[in-house]
Every structure is written in C-alpha cells, then in structure tokens.
Design an enzyme around this catalytic site. Structure first.
Site, PDB file in Angstrom:
ATOM      1  N   ASP A 267       0.852  -1.200   0.000  1.00 45.03           N
ATOM      2  CA  ASP A 267       0.000   0.000   0.000  1.00 45.03           C
ATOM      3  C   ASP A 267       0.886   1.248   0.000  1.00 45.03           C
ATOM      4  O   ASP A 267       1.541   1.544   0.993  1.00 45.03           O
ATOM      5  CB  ASP A 267      -0.910  -0.038   1.229  1.00 45.03           C
TER       6      ASP A 267
ATOM      7  N   ASN B  19      -0.292   4.547  -0.862  1.00 46.74           N
ATOM      8  CA  ASN B  19      -0.960   5.802  -0.481  1.00 46.74           C
ATOM      9  C   ASN B  19      -1.604   5.773   0.901  1.00 46.74           C
ATOM     10  O   ASN B  19      -2.257   6.740   1.309  1.00 46.74           O
ATOM     11  CB  ASN B  19      -1.991   6.203  -1.544  1.00 46.74           C
TER      12      ASN B  19
ATOM     13  N   ASP C  35      -1.617  -1.028  -4.127  1.00 45.73           N
ATOM     14  CA  ASP C  35      -1.841  -0.256  -5.350  1.00 45.73           C
ATOM     15  C   ASP C  35      -0.655  -0.408  -6.307  1.00 45.73           C
ATOM     16  O   ASP C  35       0.343  -1.068  -5.985  1.00 45.73           O
ATOM     17  CB  ASP C  35      -2.093   1.217  -5.008  1.00 45.73           C
TER      18      ASP C  35
ATOM     19  N   ASP D  70      -8.786 -15.317 -17.538  1.00 47.70           N
ATOM     20  CA  ASP D  70      -9.621 -15.872 -16.480  1.00 47.70           C
ATOM     21  C   ASP D  70     -10.777 -16.675 -17.080  1.00 47.70           C
ATOM     22  O   ASP D  70     -11.414 -16.251 -18.047  1.00 47.70           O
ATOM     23  CB  ASP D  70     -10.170 -14.717 -15.631  1.00 47.70           C
TER      24      ASP D  70
ATOM     25  N   GLU E 288      -6.690 -19.880 -17.711  1.00 41.68           N
ATOM     26  CA  GLU E 288      -7.226 -20.548 -16.524  1.00 41.68           C
ATOM     27  C   GLU E 288      -8.252 -21.570 -16.990  1.00 41.68           C
ATOM     28  O   GLU E 288      -9.285 -21.211 -17.565  1.00 41.68           O
ATOM     29  CB  GLU E 288      -7.888 -19.552 -15.564  1.00 41.68           C
TER      30      GLU E 288
END
Length: 550
Positions: free
Chosen positions: A30, A32, A38, A213, A278
């Site tokens: 992280d 921010n 992110d 996916d 996948e």
C-alpha cells in the site's frame, strides 16, 4: 505505440524459460496509506522482485470495478480503478518492470463483466436496445423458475442458481459466478470485437501477455440443457455443492477452443507475447492439452496439479510423471503451488499434522525445489517465497463473497492477506489498518528478517531461481524419474551437455538412496553446496537436494 510484427517472426518461446510471480495487487504493498495495495506500491517493490530473480510479473485485476469480487467484476476494461492508481501509474509500472529486464502480464476477465458495466446497464434497459444481446438472457420456464438447473460457481453448502431475475426485462440473465457478474454472450460478433479491442488496448500499453480468467467458459451449451448431477465429479478444494454439477454445459465447448486460436493469432501479430489460460481442474490434463496445443494458448495454469499435491511421494510422482508424459512435445506444461483462489501450500500439505516451524521450513524448501526444477513453467504466488500461511479470519472480517457462502469453512480471504515485508504492526504493508488482517507470524515470517538469514526460505528460493537460470537442463532438459524407496522422488534433468539430479524426501523419516553416479551438491536444504556423494546419499526428513552429475 507498438509496431506490429508479422506472425511467425518470434519462435523463442521465452515463457518456457521464465519464472512467473503472481501479485494480488490489493495485498502486495500500500503506497498511499488507505489500507489497500496499489500500482505505486508494486513499483516500490520491483527491486525486490529483481533481486529475487523472477522473470515475469503477473498482476491480478486492477481495472475499474465495484469490487464485489475484488476486481474480477470489471466495469471498464480500459481503465485503472482509482483504488489502485491511474493509467499513467500503470504505464510507469510497465516501464519500470521492463527497465529491470522483467516482463509483465495482466489478467483479462472476458467470461463476464460487472453488472455496473455500461454494456450491461444498456443491455438490461430493454429487450430491443443495441446491446440487448451482449449478455445471456433467457425467458423463465412456464412456472416462472430459471431456464435450467445450472448453479453458480460461488455456491457454498447450498446450491445458488446461476440465473438472476431482472424485473425490467422480465427475463433471467446468466452468471456462472456472482450475480453481480453477468456472463457475456460470446456468440455475438460485436461482443467479440469489443473484447479484442480491449486486448489490443493493453498490448499497445506494452504488456507482454495475459492470463485469461475462466477461459474455458466463454461459450455455453447453445441448447441450455440441464447440467448432469452425479458423484463422479471430484470434490474441489472448498468442497462446494457446485461439484455435484457436471461442467460440460459450459466448459470446453469446441467454440471456446476456436476462441483460443483467434486470441493467439491476434496476439502473435504483436510479436513475442504469452497467453496463459485458466482452465478448471475438473477435467484434468485432457482439457489442459486441448487448450494449449500449438496455435492455441501457450500455457494452461495447472490447477489440477496444485489441488492434488500432498506429501505422498508416490502419488505426487505419478501426478507429475503423467503431466510430463501427456504433454510430451505436444504442448508445454506449467506447475504451481498456490494462487489467490486456494489455500496456501504449507497449510494444504500439513493439514491435520503436528509439525514444528523447522519442519514447515523444510517442507516449503522441498516444494520450492520441486516447483523450480521440474520440466515446465513455474508460477510463484506472492509470499510463497517467505513461507506465508493462511491467516485465520473472523466472520466479521470476511469480504470474499464465496467465503461467506462457505462459512464456517475457510474461503479465499485466508490466502489473500497482506504481504509480510517486516515484523512491524502491519508487516510493512501499510501505514494504516489493512483491508484484511495480517498473519501474526509476521514476527518471524517476513522479507526483512529472512533476507538477513542465509538459511531462510527466501534465500533458498533466490538461490534456486539463480540455479535455474544457470542450468539449461533445469529449464529445457528432458526429465526421467528414477525408482527409489517409498517417500522419495528422484529425477534427472538432462541435455546433451548437462545432467542434474533432484532428490526430494517427502517423508518425515531419514532415507538412504542408492546412486548410480558421482554427484556434487549444487543446492540443498540441509547440505552444503559443493559436497560430493557417490554410491549413496542420506536424506533428512523433508530434505531436498539438487546435484550436478558427473
């Protein structure tokens, strides 16, 4: 903009030599301070990935999304969700990855969109709008019930229909996953055109490939017949009621195989890109091979192997030997220990066992050796390289929609917890409370401390990755299994110039293995590099050894 290349110009198949590293962006780093990982957080940690020695960074969805399924419900295929940053941040990420000599692939979720996608909002607005046929809509049965008995793949102990009633159209729409994830109608040429436009968009932004996916689900049975129920279907990792329903109505349709060929052909026009599909484990190797023969996807993500792994050496040898023989020269296999949909490997292998932390460490090194020396492309799930485990999560902290359906069984949140960078309050992941709890074992399972420990799982992974790069036999060589005592897996990787032997003790007992060669240890979980053996070698419990044969 990228310059398109003529099809057939690239034959190197770089992905056969590569090690892929999957990042679940919400949980990696992280930047921010909002408690969610992110893109800038990933950029922060690229030097770590380069130091580790991975070749390809695979990033799970970061596109605009209502996050009902944490990014696998996309509302805009061509933009970054503000939670993760901006499109400019993504371009920076691509540039920084390439600057370090690595490649990047991203998820593409084309079986379904979010119900908040503008396409679906328009489609559900009426029966005759321009996108009315972009999704799969069906009239109810005369009694008002759903069109057939298909169940959502997010079913838990009770079946959940894969059909959702829409009051506006007075019809049902299909959602093989959550009701917020309506399935696209691949039989509509305009849908396919929009999908290929999205593929092109990200290729133009410099990605080196995609993981597709639910790639085997694109096309469904055109007659929408009921699914067959029966005990012949294996229980999945999560033991969901969905396993009672046969998947042949929406898996491995011939049209989906043709779609794979179209996607591959289109990607080839951009040069040396990789396509990873996948494919569900339920139909095993046959389905993997069908989707990855030349001209289709390059690799099928080997979920079948992952779900069948155990500490039974004979079963694991049979599993991997069958994969190698089945694929042969026809296609290229892949191997994987875990991902964002499955419990972490240490928990799966030791479930119900009493094991010490030292034994866990040995088992993690054992599986790392297996993963990175077997013939095929290996995938590492973030945190495996430090020995991360499932995290116990109370019901009030569960956010996974399937996890809620499965309760009190564990869902997928347990394997998606924040990356453990150090032993601080939030494991160095964030300055604030993370979106999922951090595992308490961060105090001794973390990157910072393991970097300093020469005997850590992390440094063992790093050494294995370097060894794989240094030895062609471990990347492209043939593989032959040797007959050995129970509890041992022993194979030799060979090229015309190299022979490398791999010995793995899957048992909790000391084992002695006869050798027909003289060998020198290249890397071992318990032995020193350079140590020489002839005639026989003794292996400690859960010990792994890679040897140069001469």
């Amino acid at each position: 903009m990228l310059q398109k290349k003529e099809k057939g110009m690239f034959k190197l198949n770089w992905w056969k030599d590569s090690v892929f590293y999957q990042i679940y962006p919400r949980s990696f780093r992280d930047h921010n301070g909002d408690g969610v990982g992110d893109l800038k957080g990933i950029i922060e940690k690229l030097d770590y990935l380069s130091w580790l020695g991975v070749d390809v960074v695979w990033i799970s969805p970061f596109f605009k999304s209502p996050m009902k399924d944490f990014g696998y419900d996309i509302s805009d295929y061509k933009d970054v969700d503000p939670l993760f940053g901006t499109l400019s941040d993504f371009d920076d990420l691509v540039s920084e990855i390439h600057l370090r000599g690595m490649k990047i692939i991203i998820d593409q979720v084309y079986n379904h969109t979010s119900d908040k996608h503008p396409w679906f909002i328009e489609s559900r607005s009426s029966l005759n709008n321009p996108k009315s046929d972009w999704y799969i809509w069906k009239d109810p049965k005369p009694d008002g019930s759903p069109p057939n008995n298909w169940v959502s793949l997010f079913s838990g102990e009770k079946p959940l229909s894969a059909w959702e009633w829409d009051d506006n159209r007075k019809q049902y729409y299909l959602h093989l996953f959550g009701k917020e994830q309506p399935d696209l109608n691949w039989r509509n040429p305009e849908v396919k055109s929009a999908i290929f436009d999205s593929i092109e968009f990200w290729l133009e932004h410099g990605v080196d490939g995609f993981r597709f996916d639910a790639a085997s689900h694109y096309y469904k049975d055109p007659l929408f017949r009921d699914a067959l129920k029966g005990p012949q279907i294996k229980k999945s990792l999560f033991h969901s009621v969905r396993d009672e329903y046969y998947w042949d109505r929406f898996s491995a349709r011939p049209e989906s195989l043709l779609a794979a060929e179209e996607i591959k052909s289109f990607m080839d026009s951009y040069g040396e890109k990789v396509s990873v599909a996948e494919i569900p484990a339920d139909m095993g190797l046959c389905l993997y091979l069908l989707f990855t023969i030349p001209g289709r996807f390059d690799i099928a993500f080997n979920i079948d192997f992952m779900e069948k792994l155990s500490l039974n050496a004979e079963k694991v040898r049979e599993l991997s030997e069958n994969v190698d023989a089945f694929f042969g020269e026809r296609a290229w296999p892949s191997y994987v220990l875990g991902n964002h949909d499955n419990y972490r490997i240490i928990n799966r292998l030791t479930d119900g066992m009493k094991v010490s932390e030292d034994e866990k460490k040995s088992i993690a090194k054992l599986m790392a050796t297996f993963l990175l020396t077997i013939r095929g492309t290996p995938f590492i799930y973030y945190g495996e390289e430090i020995g991360m485990e499932d995290t116990d999560i109370p019901y009030d902290r569960i956010v996974d929609p399937w996890g809620k359906s499965l309760w009190p069984k564990k869902g997928r949140d347990v394997c998606r917890t924040p990356m453990q960078w150090n032993n601080g309050e939030n494991a160095g992941f964030s300055e604030t409370t993370p979106w999922l709890p951090v595992n308490p074992n961060k105090t001794f399972v973390n990157v910072e401390d393991e970097t300093k420990d020469p005997n850590s799982i992390l440094n063992f992974y790093r050494s294995l990755l370097k060894l794989r790069k240094d030895h062609v036999a471990l990347r492209r060589g043939t593989m032959k299994f040797q007959d050995v005592p129970c509890g041992i897996i022993f194979y030799v990787r060979k090229t015309s110039k190299e022979r490398v032997a791999v010995l793995l003790n899957f048992s909790s007992a000391v084992q002695c293995v006869d050798l027909t060669f003289d060998g020198k240890v290249l890397i071992g979980s318990h032995k020193e590099s350079g140590e020489k053996f002839r005639e026989s070698i003794e292996l400690a419990p859960f010990e792994s050894v890679v040897m140069d044969v001469f």
